[in-house]
Write a protein that holds these residues in place. Structure first.
Motif, PDB file in Angstrom:
ATOM      1  N   UNK A 187       0.958  -0.994  -0.028  1.00 56.79           N
ATOM      2  CA  UNK A 187      -0.035  -0.159  -0.096  1.00 56.79           C
ATOM      3  C   UNK A 187       0.935   1.275   0.013  1.00 56.79           C
ATOM      4  N   UNK A 188       1.788   1.447   1.042  1.00 59.77           N
ATOM      5  CA  UNK A 188       2.769   2.437   1.013  1.00 59.77           C
ATOM      6  C   UNK A 188       4.022   2.048   1.816  1.00 59.77           C
ATOM      7  N   UNK A 229      -3.263   3.059  -5.270  1.00 61.32           N
ATOM      8  CA  UNK A 229      -2.466   4.179  -6.196  1.00 61.32           C
ATOM      9  C   UNK A 229      -1.720   5.121  -5.320  1.00 61.32           C
ATOM     10  N   UNK A 230      -1.344   6.275  -6.063  1.00 58.55           N
ATOM     11  CA  UNK A 230      -0.495   7.256  -5.304  1.00 58.55           C
ATOM     12  C   UNK A 230      -1.164   8.195  -4.546  1.00 58.55           C
ATOM     13  N   UNK A 231      -2.661   8.316  -4.548  1.00 61.65           N
ATOM     14  CA  UNK A 231      -3.564   9.152  -3.749  1.00 61.65           C
ATOM     15  C   UNK A 231      -3.916   8.351  -2.427  1.00 61.65           C
ATOM     16  N   UNK A 232      -3.651   7.158  -2.345  1.00 65.79           N
ATOM     17  CA  UNK A 232      -3.805   6.399  -1.272  1.00 65.79           C
ATOM     18  C   UNK A 232      -5.096   5.453  -1.178  1.00 65.79           C
ATOM     19  N   UNK A 233      -5.914   5.461  -2.451  1.00 59.57           N
ATOM     20  CA  UNK A 233      -6.922   4.538  -2.458  1.00 59.57           C
ATOM     21  C   UNK A 233      -6.325   3.101  -2.626  1.00 59.57           C
ATOM     22  N   UNK A 272      -1.357   8.514 -15.159  1.00 54.40           N
ATOM     23  CA  UNK A 272      -2.136   8.956 -15.475  1.00 54.40           C
ATOM     24  C   UNK A 272      -3.590   8.740 -14.620  1.00 54.40           C
ATOM     25  N   UNK A 273      -3.320   7.975 -13.153  1.00 56.36           N
ATOM     26  CA  UNK A 273      -4.218   7.581 -12.337  1.00 56.36           C
ATOM     27  C   UNK A 273      -5.318   6.674 -13.023  1.00 56.36           C
ATOM     28  N   UNK A 274      -4.888   5.985 -14.001  1.00 46.36           N
ATOM     29  CA  UNK A 274      -5.703   4.918 -14.709  1.00 46.36           C
ATOM     30  C   UNK A 274      -5.231   3.644 -13.911  1.00 46.36           C
TER      31      UNK A 274
END
Length: 188
Positions: free
Chosen positions: A25-26, A75-79, A130-132
């Motif tokens: 996750x991180x 993802x890089x936004x933590x989702x 691209x957050x895909x």
């Protein structure tokens, strides 16, 4: 580095549970996806676990019938994205289930059910530029018992941007969750 077990975690509050995937996750945690039997219903199990083995959150998702969690990605936004399958009560087929979860709480932000054939499974999910998202699915048809896999490019709102399925050979199967980095040019 020397193979010493630092900690073990058991999800033993269910009659039966299994883990299908472990993903980073991180830098402080991982996400486990799998299946749990609750009463008479199998459900998608997903949990975020800290590097010390502490469960940060644990959630159950799915339909009112048989479900299985097969793969996760963050993802890089933590989702956190969870995929697998659920029994479709209207047709009694299996459909692909995809969830977008809040990485801090595990709460569902979005979900989508995809019907791509007769018995469908989301077997792999990962993030792209691209957050895909990249989703791989497996479908089995009743007429010939053949297996066909598809690759889906989705945006972070779980909308399909394109799908790709091979035409030759007629049977092509992606059956496990592997972390492989594809570039979009691979499919062009």
């Amino acid at each position: 580095s020397n193979g010493t077990i630092l900690w073990e975690k058991y999800f033993d509050s269910y009659v039966i549970s299994s883990a299908e995937n472990l993903s980073r996750h991180d830098d402080t945690s991982v996400v486990v996806s799998g299946t749990a039997l609750i009463g008479n219903d199998y459900s998608m199990l997903v949990a975020r676990v800290g590097l010390s083995g502490t469960v940060l959150w644990e959630k159950i998702y799915g339909t009112e019938a048989w479900d299985q969690g097969l793969c996760t990605a963050s993802d890089s936004n933590g989702n956190v994205y969870l995929t697998g399958y659920g029994q479709a009560l209207d047709t009694m087929d299996q459909d692909i289930l995809v969830y977008k979860l809040d990485g801090n709480t595990g709460d569902s932000l979005l979900s989508k059910r995809l019907d791509a054939g007769f018995n469908d499974k989301g077997v792999y999910i990962d993030t792209m530029s691209g957050n895909n998202l990249m989703l791989a699915s497996q479908s089995t048809t009743t007429s010939s018992d053949s297996i066909m896999s598809r690759v889906w490019k989705m945006n972070s709102d779980l909308d399909s941007l394109w799908t790709w399925a091979p035409f030759d050979p007629p049977e092509f199967a992606i059956i496990v969750c592997l972390k492989i980095r594809f570039t979009e040019s691979f499919f062009q």
